[in-house]
Design a protein around this motif. Structure first.
Motif, PDB file in Angstrom:
ATOM      1  N   ASN A  30      64.353  33.039  34.903  1.00  0.00           N
ATOM      2  CA  ASN A  30      63.117  32.384  34.471  1.00  0.00           C
ATOM      3  C   ASN A  30      62.893  32.551  32.974  1.00  0.00           C
ATOM      4  O   ASN A  30      62.424  31.637  32.293  1.00  0.00           O
ATOM      5  N   VAL A  31      63.231  33.737  32.479  1.00  0.00           N
ATOM      6  CA  VAL A  31      63.074  33.981  31.040  1.00  0.00           C
ATOM      7  C   VAL A  31      63.973  33.042  30.248  1.00  0.00           C
ATOM      8  O   VAL A  31      63.566  32.462  29.226  1.00  0.00           O
ATOM      9  N   HIS A  32      65.213  32.855  30.700  1.00  0.00           N
ATOM     10  CA  HIS A  32      66.140  31.956  30.005  1.00  0.00           C
ATOM     11  C   HIS A  32      65.612  30.519  30.000  1.00  0.00           C
ATOM     12  O   HIS A  32      65.715  29.806  28.988  1.00  0.00           O
ATOM     13  N   LYS A  33      65.032  30.088  31.123  1.00  0.00           N
ATOM     14  CA  LYS A  33      64.464  28.743  31.182  1.00  0.00           C
ATOM     15  C   LYS A  33      63.308  28.593  30.191  1.00  0.00           C
ATOM     16  O   LYS A  33      63.169  27.569  29.521  1.00  0.00           O
ATOM     17  N   ILE A  34      62.480  29.626  30.118  1.00  0.00           N
ATOM     18  CA  ILE A  34      61.339  29.585  29.196  1.00  0.00           C
ATOM     19  C   ILE A  34      61.824  29.542  27.750  1.00  0.00           C
ATOM     20  O   ILE A  34      61.301  28.785  26.923  1.00  0.00           O
ATOM     21  N   GLU A  35      62.826  30.351  27.442  1.00  0.00           N
ATOM     22  CA  GLU A  35      63.352  30.372  26.075  1.00  0.00           C
ATOM     23  C   GLU A  35      63.964  29.026  25.713  1.00  0.00           C
ATOM     24  O   GLU A  35      63.769  28.527  24.598  1.00  0.00           O
ATOM     25  N   ASP A  36      64.724  28.441  26.635  1.00  0.00           N
ATOM     26  CA  ASP A  36      65.296  27.119  26.378  1.00  0.00           C
ATOM     27  C   ASP A  36      64.194  26.080  26.173  1.00  0.00           C
ATOM     28  O   ASP A  36      64.302  25.192  25.308  1.00  0.00           O
ATOM     29  N   HIS A  37      63.146  26.199  26.979  1.00  0.00           N
ATOM     30  CA  HIS A  37      62.008  25.283  26.864  1.00  0.00           C
ATOM     31  C   HIS A  37      61.357  25.413  25.484  1.00  0.00           C
ATOM     32  O   HIS A  37      61.067  24.408  24.824  1.00  0.00           O
ATOM     33  N   HIS A  38      61.141  26.644  25.056  1.00  0.00           N
ATOM     34  CA  HIS A  38      60.534  26.870  23.743  1.00  0.00           C
ATOM     35  C   HIS A  38      61.415  26.316  22.627  1.00  0.00           C
ATOM     36  O   HIS A  38      60.915  25.689  21.679  1.00  0.00           O
ATOM     37  N   ARG A  39      62.725  26.551  22.726  1.00  0.00           N
ATOM     38  CA  ARG A  39      63.632  26.049  21.693  1.00  0.00           C
ATOM     39  C   ARG A  39      63.605  24.523  21.627  1.00  0.00           C
ATOM     40  O   ARG A  39      63.614  23.933  20.544  1.00  0.00           O
ATOM     41  N   LYS A  40      63.559  23.901  22.798  1.00  0.00           N
ATOM     42  CA  LYS A  40      63.532  22.434  22.853  1.00  0.00           C
ATOM     43  C   LYS A  40      62.305  21.890  22.120  1.00  0.00           C
ATOM     44  O   LYS A  40      62.413  20.981  21.284  1.00  0.00           O
ATOM     45  N   TYR A  41      61.138  22.465  22.423  1.00  0.00           N
ATOM     46  CA  TYR A  41      59.922  21.916  21.830  1.00  0.00           C
ATOM     47  C   TYR A  41      59.741  22.336  20.380  1.00  0.00           C
ATOM     48  O   TYR A  41      59.093  21.631  19.599  1.00  0.00           O
ATOM     49  N   GLU A  42      60.334  23.455  20.007  1.00  0.00           N
ATOM     50  CA  GLU A  42      60.341  23.810  18.585  1.00  0.00           C
ATOM     51  C   GLU A  42      61.166  22.792  17.815  1.00  0.00           C
ATOM     52  O   GLU A  42      60.797  22.362  16.713  1.00  0.00           O
ATOM     53  N   ARG A  43      62.302  22.395  18.409  1.00  0.00           N
ATOM     54  CA  ARG A  43      63.141  21.376  17.774  1.00  0.00           C
ATOM     55  C   ARG A  43      62.389  20.049  17.666  1.00  0.00           C
ATOM     56  O   ARG A  43      62.438  19.380  16.631  1.00  0.00           O
ATOM     57  N   LEU A  44      61.696  19.663  18.740  1.00  0.00           N
ATOM     58  CA  LEU A  44      60.945  18.405  18.712  1.00  0.00           C
ATOM     59  C   LEU A  44      59.852  18.443  17.641  1.00  0.00           C
ATOM     60  O   LEU A  44      59.598  17.440  16.958  1.00  0.00           O
ATOM     61  N   ARG A  45      59.206  19.586  17.505  1.00  0.00           N
ATOM     62  CA  ARG A  45      58.151  19.700  16.486  1.00  0.00           C
ATOM     63  C   ARG A  45      58.756  19.618  15.081  1.00  0.00           C
ATOM     64  O   ARG A  45      58.174  19.005  14.181  1.00  0.00           O
ATOM     65  N   ARG A  46      59.913  20.274  14.904  1.00  0.00           N
ATOM     66  CA  ARG A  46      60.561  20.194  13.592  1.00  0.00           C
ATOM     67  C   ARG A  46      60.952  18.759  13.264  1.00  0.00           C
ATOM     68  O   ARG A  46      60.772  18.295  12.135  1.00  0.00           O
ATOM     69  N   GLU A  47      61.504  18.052  14.272  1.00  0.00           N
ATOM     70  CA  GLU A  47      61.885  16.658  14.056  1.00  0.00           C
ATOM     71  C   GLU A  47      60.666  15.801  13.736  1.00  0.00           C
ATOM     72  O   GLU A  47      60.729  14.915  12.876  1.00  0.00           O
ATOM     73  N   LYS A  48      59.552  16.069  14.433  1.00  0.00           N
ATOM     74  CA  LYS A  48      58.322  15.317  14.160  1.00  0.00           C
ATOM     75  C   LYS A  48      57.863  15.581  12.724  1.00  0.00           C
ATOM     76  O   LYS A  48      57.465  14.661  12.000  1.00  0.00           O
ATOM     77  N   ASP A  49      57.929  16.851  12.303  1.00  0.00           N
ATOM     78  CA  ASP A  49      57.522  17.189  10.944  1.00  0.00           C
ATOM     79  C   ASP A  49      58.431  16.507   9.919  1.00  0.00           C
ATOM     80  O   ASP A  49      57.969  16.046   8.867  1.00  0.00           O
ATOM     81  N   GLU A  50      59.738  16.448  10.224  1.00  0.00           N
ATOM     82  CA  GLU A  50      60.672  15.799   9.309  1.00  0.00           C
ATOM     83  C   GLU A  50      60.373  14.308   9.200  1.00  0.00           C
ATOM     84  O   GLU A  50      60.446  13.734   8.110  1.00  0.00           O
ATOM     85  N   ARG A  51      60.053  13.683  10.344  1.00  0.00           N
ATOM     86  CA  ARG A  51      59.703  12.263  10.297  1.00  0.00           C
ATOM     87  C   ARG A  51      58.434  12.045   9.470  1.00  0.00           C
ATOM     88  O   ARG A  51      58.331  11.070   8.719  1.00  0.00           O
TER      89      ARG A  51
END
Length: 389
Positions: A247-268
């Motif tokens: 479960n911890v690994h799933k949560i960490e992957d989830h956090h990484r995914k949305y951190e990436r999406l936020r970074r991409e949004k900021d870059e746009r």
């Protein structure tokens, strides 16, 4: 093509523009035909008697786009005849909303909301007698636990804590009973007390980690259980970690995914801002270019010189010993000005044009520009041209 020939061609075009009748010359018929082929609409004065504009097929006509009207930024913002547009926000630029993580929540329970259990008074003095009483109460609690009477075990452990509130192991033991009773919040309170007394309490971290796992607090549970395992490894901790860590690994992957999406949004967002600034710069450039063209007169084509003054629409004449008031002298060869690439480049600079117009209006203003490294050389060179140098 050599710069001198280009400038001569420009001068010829300007003369044709100011006096279209020049195109009546039979020797220039090829040029007039070429303009018509490009789709140009020539005035009636460009044709001789009995001549008229040729009708061209739509498929052979196209719009001429001069390089002068297409600055470098055009590739990003389209032709200069249209206003640059800033990219609009799309649905993908909306606020990033996190989805739920699919976790294995088997065994997760609702938190217990019982009133807090009795805790010991850490300020009291613990005598040897009190320690013995606490040990006796603890032994009774262990017997009750063996018999499966968890409530009785809690009562005995509470008595032991009141006798010796400085014992981390007694708090940790009562925390273990609360875990078995599925009261994770009560267990966490006792585990916190044990860890406060002894920061290296392996049992305190173990039971707090297990209680947090019961509540579905997977990341906090994993942290406690790993620390407990380092302090004092046991198989029970390992078994719980096998359920917690996926479960911890799933949560960490989830956090990484949305951190990436936020970074991409900021870059746009940053890219849109960069394009907006470039669009504003493009608009300012085109506006300045239009103003420059509007302020530049076209030569009249007369052989004796230009009666309208210098390029840029300068009224009058050159001050301070230069051009006499009233216009350009008749013996000045206009081609000397138009064929001088340095002067032509200077005339395209709005600062230079503004300064020259200022001097033309009031010759006394020449003193303002004598120390200007951009303006002074241009004025000096123009004076030299008018002096026949």
């Amino acid at each position: 093509m050599e710069a001198s020939k280009v400038n001569q061609l420009k001068l010829f075009i300007q003369q044709c523009d100011s006096n279209p009748a020049l195109l009546q010359d039979p020797a220039l018929k090829f040029f007039r035909d070429y303009l018509e082929k490009l789709g140009a609409k020539l005035p009636a004065s460009a044709y001789g008697k009995g001549e008229s504009a040729k009708k061209t097929e739509a498929k052979d006509s196209f719009v001429d786009e001069s390089d002068d009207d297409m600055p470098e930024l055009e590739e990003q913002f389209g032709p200069s005849s249209t206003s640059p547009k800033v990219p609009e926000e799309t649905a993908s630029d909306d606020e990033v909303v996190e989805s739920e993580v699919e976790l294995d929540n088997e065994g997760v329970i609702e938190p217990d909301n019982d009133p807090p259990q009795k805790m010991g008074d850490p300020s009291i003095e613990v005598t040897d007698e009190k320690r013995d009483e606490a040990q006796t109460a603890k032994s009774k609690a262990m017997e009750a636990m063996a018999d499966g009477d968890l409530d009785e075990a809690v009562n005995h452990l509470t008595e032991a804590i009141e006798c010796n509130p400085t014992s981390a192991i007694i708090y940790a033991t009562r925390a273990s009973v609360f875990v078995k009773m599925k009261k994770p919040n009560a267990a966490i309170r006792d585990a916190n007390a044990a860890i406060k007394i002894n920061p290296d309490s392996a049992k305190g971290y173990k039971w707090r980690g297990m209680a947090r796992a019961m509540l579905g607090h997977w990341e906090e549970a994993a942290k406690d259980l790993h620390l407990a395992s380092r302090l004092d490894y046991d198989e029970e901790i390992s078994a719980v970690l096998k359920k917690v860590e996926p479960n911890v690994h799933k949560i960490e992957d989830h956090h990484r995914k949305y951190e990436r999406l936020r970074r991409e949004k900021d870059e746009r967002k940053k890219e849109r801002e960069r394009q907006r600034r470039r669009a504003e710069a493009q608009a300012a450039y085109e506006k300045a270019k239009k103003q420059e063209k509007a302020s530049t007169c076209k030569p009249c084509g007369a052989t004796g010189g230009c009666s309208g003054g210098m390029p840029g629409g300068f009224p009058g004449g050159m001050p301070a010993g230069g051009m006499p008031a009233g216009g350009m002298p008749g013996d000045v060869d206009m081609s000397k000005i138009l064929n001088d690439p340095e002067l032509m480049a200077a005339f395209s600079d709005p600062d230079v044009m503004t300064a020259l117009q200022d001097v033309m209006k009031n010759p006394a203003n020449l003193a303002k520009y004598q120390a200007n490294p951009k303006i002074a050389p241009v004025i000096a060179k123009m004076m030299g041209k008018f002096a026949g140098k």
